[in-house]
Design a protein around this motif. Structure first.
Motif, PDB file in Angstrom:
ATOM      1  N   ILE A  73     -32.087   1.753 -16.837  1.00 34.20           N
ATOM      2  CA  ILE A  73     -31.659   3.125 -16.525  1.00 34.20           C
ATOM      3  C   ILE A  73     -31.193   3.281 -15.078  1.00 34.20           C
ATOM      4  O   ILE A  73     -30.586   4.296 -14.727  1.00 34.20           O
ATOM      5  CB  ILE A  73     -32.787   4.143 -16.848  1.00 34.20           C
ATOM      6  N   TYR A  74     -31.420   2.289 -14.220  1.00 34.10           N
ATOM      7  CA  TYR A  74     -30.902   2.388 -12.847  1.00 34.10           C
ATOM      8  C   TYR A  74     -29.404   2.059 -12.788  1.00 34.10           C
ATOM      9  O   TYR A  74     -28.769   2.279 -11.752  1.00 34.10           O
ATOM     10  CB  TYR A  74     -31.649   1.447 -11.882  1.00 34.10           C
ATOM     11  N   PHE A  75     -28.908   1.479 -13.883  1.00 34.48           N
ATOM     12  CA  PHE A  75     -27.475   1.114 -13.964  1.00 34.48           C
ATOM     13  C   PHE A  75     -27.049   0.227 -12.785  1.00 34.48           C
ATOM     14  O   PHE A  75     -25.907   0.277 -12.354  1.00 34.48           O
ATOM     15  CB  PHE A  75     -26.583   2.361 -14.038  1.00 34.48           C
ATOM     16  N   SER A 223     -42.636   4.604  -5.828  1.00 29.16           N
ATOM     17  CA  SER A 223     -42.560   5.669  -4.821  1.00 29.16           C
ATOM     18  C   SER A 223     -43.720   5.522  -3.828  1.00 29.16           C
ATOM     19  O   SER A 223     -44.468   6.478  -3.584  1.00 29.16           O
ATOM     20  CB  SER A 223     -42.561   7.052  -5.468  1.00 29.16           C
ATOM     21  N   PRO A 224     -43.893   4.314  -3.251  1.00 28.87           N
ATOM     22  CA  PRO A 224     -45.093   4.040  -2.459  1.00 28.87           C
ATOM     23  C   PRO A 224     -45.224   4.902  -1.209  1.00 28.87           C
ATOM     24  O   PRO A 224     -46.332   5.119  -0.728  1.00 28.87           O
ATOM     25  CB  PRO A 224     -44.922   2.562  -2.072  1.00 28.87           C
ATOM     26  N   PHE A 225     -44.089   5.405  -0.701  1.00 28.53           N
ATOM     27  CA  PHE A 225     -44.175   6.209   0.524  1.00 28.53           C
ATOM     28  C   PHE A 225     -44.535   7.668   0.238  1.00 28.53           C
ATOM     29  O   PHE A 225     -44.806   8.422   1.176  1.00 28.53           O
ATOM     30  CB  PHE A 225     -42.852   6.151   1.296  1.00 28.53           C
ATOM     31  N   SER A 230     -38.546  11.193   4.303  1.00 28.40           N
ATOM     32  CA  SER A 230     -37.876  12.475   4.074  1.00 28.40           C
ATOM     33  C   SER A 230     -37.521  12.628   2.601  1.00 28.40           C
ATOM     34  O   SER A 230     -36.939  11.756   1.977  1.00 28.40           O
ATOM     35  CB  SER A 230     -36.616  12.559   4.928  1.00 28.40           C
ATOM     36  N   ARG A 231     -37.917  13.709   2.012  1.00 25.02           N
ATOM     37  CA  ARG A 231     -37.599  14.051   0.632  1.00 25.02           C
ATOM     38  C   ARG A 231     -36.888  15.388   0.665  1.00 25.02           C
ATOM     39  O   ARG A 231     -37.065  16.171   1.599  1.00 25.02           O
ATOM     40  CB  ARG A 231     -38.862  14.169  -0.224  1.00 25.02           C
ATOM     41  N   LYS A 232     -36.147  15.676  -0.407  1.00 26.73           N
ATOM     42  CA  LYS A 232     -35.377  16.918  -0.368  1.00 26.73           C
ATOM     43  C   LYS A 232     -36.260  18.164  -0.392  1.00 26.73           C
ATOM     44  O   LYS A 232     -35.883  19.200   0.098  1.00 26.73           O
ATOM     45  CB  LYS A 232     -34.371  16.926  -1.525  1.00 26.73           C
ATOM     46  N   THR A 277     -32.268   0.437   1.487  1.00 25.79           N
ATOM     47  CA  THR A 277     -30.980  -0.254   1.527  1.00 25.79           C
ATOM     48  C   THR A 277     -30.592  -0.518   2.983  1.00 25.79           C
ATOM     49  O   THR A 277     -29.459  -0.882   3.270  1.00 25.79           O
ATOM     50  CB  THR A 277     -29.892   0.590   0.822  1.00 25.79           C
ATOM     51  N   ASN A 278     -31.564  -0.328   3.876  1.00 22.29           N
ATOM     52  CA  ASN A 278     -31.327  -0.535   5.308  1.00 22.29           C
ATOM     53  C   ASN A 278     -31.941  -1.886   5.709  1.00 22.29           C
ATOM     54  O   ASN A 278     -33.122  -2.134   5.440  1.00 22.29           O
ATOM     55  CB  ASN A 278     -31.983   0.623   6.076  1.00 22.29           C
ATOM     56  N   LYS A 279     -31.142  -2.728   6.345  1.00 20.81           N
ATOM     57  CA  LYS A 279     -31.592  -4.100   6.619  1.00 20.81           C
ATOM     58  C   LYS A 279     -32.906  -4.149   7.416  1.00 20.81           C
ATOM     59  O   LYS A 279     -33.818  -4.898   7.086  1.00 20.81           O
ATOM     60  CB  LYS A 279     -30.489  -4.864   7.365  1.00 20.81           C
TER      61      LYS A 279
HETATM   62  N1  NAP Z   1     -41.330   2.812 -13.181  1.00 22.11           N
HETATM   63  C1  NAP Z   1     -40.847   3.983 -12.829  1.00 22.11           C
HETATM   64  O1  NAP Z   1     -40.855   4.962 -13.606  1.00 22.11           O
HETATM   65  C2  NAP Z   1     -40.294   4.160 -11.439  1.00 22.11           C
HETATM   66  C3  NAP Z   1     -40.031   5.464 -10.951  1.00 22.11           C
HETATM   67  C4  NAP Z   1     -39.551   5.596  -9.661  1.00 22.11           C
HETATM   68  C5  NAP Z   1     -39.331   4.468  -8.877  1.00 22.11           C
HETATM   69  N2  NAP Z   1     -39.551   3.213  -9.380  1.00 22.11           N
HETATM   70  C6  NAP Z   1     -39.323   1.987  -8.562  1.00 22.11           C
HETATM   71  O2  NAP Z   1     -39.970   2.131  -7.319  1.00 22.11           O
HETATM   72  C7  NAP Z   1     -39.013   2.021  -6.262  1.00 22.11           C
HETATM   73  C8  NAP Z   1     -39.401   2.848  -5.057  1.00 22.11           C
HETATM   74  O3  NAP Z   1     -39.555   4.204  -5.387  1.00 22.11           O
HETATM   75  P1  NAP Z   1     -38.678   5.351  -4.688  1.00 22.11           P
HETATM   76  O4  NAP Z   1     -37.321   4.841  -4.446  1.00 22.11           O
HETATM   77  O5  NAP Z   1     -38.881   6.573  -5.490  1.00 22.11           O
HETATM   78  O6  NAP Z   1     -39.438   5.653  -3.340  1.00 22.11           O
HETATM   79  P2  NAP Z   1     -39.927   4.946  -2.002  1.00 22.11           P
HETATM   80  O7  NAP Z   1     -39.688   3.494  -1.987  1.00 22.11           O
HETATM   81  O8  NAP Z   1     -41.311   5.442  -1.787  1.00 22.11           O
HETATM   82  O9  NAP Z   1     -39.001   5.667  -0.896  1.00 22.11           O
HETATM   83  C9  NAP Z   1     -37.672   5.307  -0.676  1.00 22.11           C
HETATM   84  C10 NAP Z   1     -37.159   6.117   0.519  1.00 22.11           C
HETATM   85  O10 NAP Z   1     -37.849   5.705   1.685  1.00 22.11           O
HETATM   86  C11 NAP Z   1     -36.932   5.339   2.704  1.00 22.11           C
HETATM   87  N3  NAP Z   1     -37.558   4.204   3.417  1.00 22.11           N
HETATM   88  C12 NAP Z   1     -37.734   2.945   2.957  1.00 22.11           C
HETATM   89  N4  NAP Z   1     -38.394   2.192   3.866  1.00 22.11           N
HETATM   90  C13 NAP Z   1     -38.629   2.992   4.931  1.00 22.11           C
HETATM   91  C14 NAP Z   1     -39.264   2.784   6.181  1.00 22.11           C
HETATM   92  N5  NAP Z   1     -39.799   1.607   6.504  1.00 22.11           N
HETATM   93  N6  NAP Z   1     -39.309   3.837   7.046  1.00 22.11           N
HETATM   94  C15 NAP Z   1     -38.773   5.041   6.723  1.00 22.11           C
HETATM   95  N7  NAP Z   1     -38.164   5.298   5.550  1.00 22.11           N
HETATM   96  C16 NAP Z   1     -38.096   4.275   4.654  1.00 22.11           C
HETATM   97  C17 NAP Z   1     -35.674   4.929   1.956  1.00 22.11           C
HETATM   98  O11 NAP Z   1     -34.531   5.133   2.759  1.00 22.11           O
HETATM   99  P3  NAP Z   1     -33.563   3.892   3.187  1.00 22.11           P
HETATM  100  O12 NAP Z   1     -33.063   3.255   1.919  1.00 22.11           O
HETATM  101  O13 NAP Z   1     -32.492   4.571   3.964  1.00 22.11           O
HETATM  102  O14 NAP Z   1     -34.389   2.964   4.018  1.00 22.11           O
HETATM  103  C18 NAP Z   1     -35.694   5.918   0.800  1.00 22.11           C
HETATM  104  O15 NAP Z   1     -35.158   7.169   1.188  1.00 22.11           O
HETATM  105  C19 NAP Z   1     -37.681   2.432  -6.925  1.00 22.11           C
HETATM  106  O16 NAP Z   1     -36.577   1.982  -6.190  1.00 22.11           O
HETATM  107  C20 NAP Z   1     -37.830   1.760  -8.277  1.00 22.11           C
HETATM  108  O17 NAP Z   1     -37.530   0.375  -8.194  1.00 22.11           O
HETATM  109  C21 NAP Z   1     -40.068   3.049 -10.646  1.00 22.11           C
END
Ligand code: NAP
Length: 327
Positions: A73-75, A223-225, A230-232, A277-279
């Protein structure tokens, strides 16, 4: 004071280089690195291009990640596959050194749909097998998004077929609550190795995590953070990245508050899936293995819990098997 060796032994991990995550052993004997790159684009900025996923997968492998999390579903499976292919072509890794997770979407829950769905994902990824295949949600939908009545026990039989055919090394679930995990285990031949659920400081999931861990089901934390980044939603609950408790720990360990949150999850025996997506942030998010939090610090972060979800699919509340009625 806990030693690093003790922490790793506690969770069955082996020691690894600073920027490479150690592995845990799953209940089927396979090994899984304890940090995965998230590639879901739910949090990508509107201007972002999908090709950034290819680049971020490559940067992640370069930085030491060996586990990539994607889903039908992430396409973005083609871009994930291209990032992996680039890394293999440049001899950063071999396929065998990588652990790739993908997921079955809700409209492919009938037993006979599961193997074809995984074959489609493999075609997009350009791989012969994935390491882990998950049922994304226990909820089944028809192609038009309306609710379907397929029992996830039937879906699981299809997952077992996929494993038996060598298309995936391990099988697991995502977004299952404790009752659903128990029912699945009681009625199937193969125990899920993983339950991938949301876990972060505002959704600590202590009961579900302990339940899964007692059953030998590893918990991956999406969604570990939480709301620290920042969230909307302007009304999002604390903690944010400038929270004094997190900043205090960050200063103590000379890390960022994001690294503190990821380490908090690892110190609970979880496998966080940070998306970036930031290195620089990709590299930062795996630079976690030269420190650990004390038991008291983990407890302090647990106290932020508010049982509030970042990912809350409220539209499915009336669908059969909606999981989030219980924690
Ligand atoms: N199984 C499921 O139902 C499910 C649901 C949701 C998510 N997921 C998986 O879990 C992954 C992570 O969840 P998520 O994308 O919701 O949330 P997340 O990893 O908690 O947060 C991502 C956000 O944090 C920013 N970020 C990342 N590293 C950072 C850092 N060191 N300092 C400050 N900001 C930082 C990112 O921005 P930048 O990219 O600009 O760094 C992005 O805006 C998803 O990509 C997916 O693979 C699974």
């Amino acid at each position: 004071m806990w030693s690093l060796a003790y922490i790793f032994t506690l969770f069955g991990m082996s020691l690894a280089a600073a920027s490479q995550a150690p592995c845990i052993e799953l209940n089927d004997g396979n090994k899984m690195p304890v940090v995965a790159l998230g590639t879901g684009r739910g949090t990508a900025s509107e201007s972002a291009s999908v090709d950034e996923v290819r680049q971020s997968v490559y940067w992640a492998i370069e930085a030491g990640y060996r586990h990539i999390d994607t889903a039908a579903i992430y396409f973005d499976e083609p871009q994930v596959g291209q990032g992996i292919a680039d890394a293999i072509a440049n001899k950063l890794v071999t396929r065998e050194q990588l652990f790739v997770t993908t997921k079955l979407w809700n409209d492919k829950h009938r037993r006979e749909q599961v193997v074809p769905a995984l074959k489609e994902s493999l075609g997009k990824l350009g791989l012969d097998y994935v390491d882990l295949f998950l049922i994304h949600f226990p909820v089944a939908e028809k192609e038009d998004g309306s609710p379907d009545d397929v029992d996830y026990l039937e879906t699981w039989q299809g997952m077992e077929d996929a494993r038996q055919q060598g298309l995936t090394r391990s099988i697991g679930v995502s977004n299952f609550n404790a009752t659903q995990i128990d029912r699945l285990i009681a009625n199937s031949n193969v125990r899920p190795v993983v339950n991938e659920v949301e876990v972060n400081p505002t959704l600590t999931q202590e009961a579900l995590v302990s339940h899964c861990q007692e059953l030998g089901v590893a918990v991956m934390a999406y969604s570990p953070f939480g709301f620290t980044v920042s969230r909307k939603n302007p009304d999002a609950p604390p903690p944010r990245s400038d929270d004094p408790v997190l900043v205090g720990m960050a200063n103590k360990y000379k890390k960022s508050t994001s690294q503190i949150v990821l380490r908090y999850l690892i110190d609970r025996g979880l496998v966080p899936i940070p998306k970036s997506t930031n290195k620089n942030r990709i590299a930062q998010n795996i630079d976690l293995f030269d420190f650990y939090l004390t038991k008291e610090e983990v407890e302090l972060i647990n106290r932020f819990n508010k049982n509030i979800r970042v990912i809350d699919p409220v539209d499915w509340k009336d669908y059969p098997n909606y999981p989030f009625w219980e924690y």
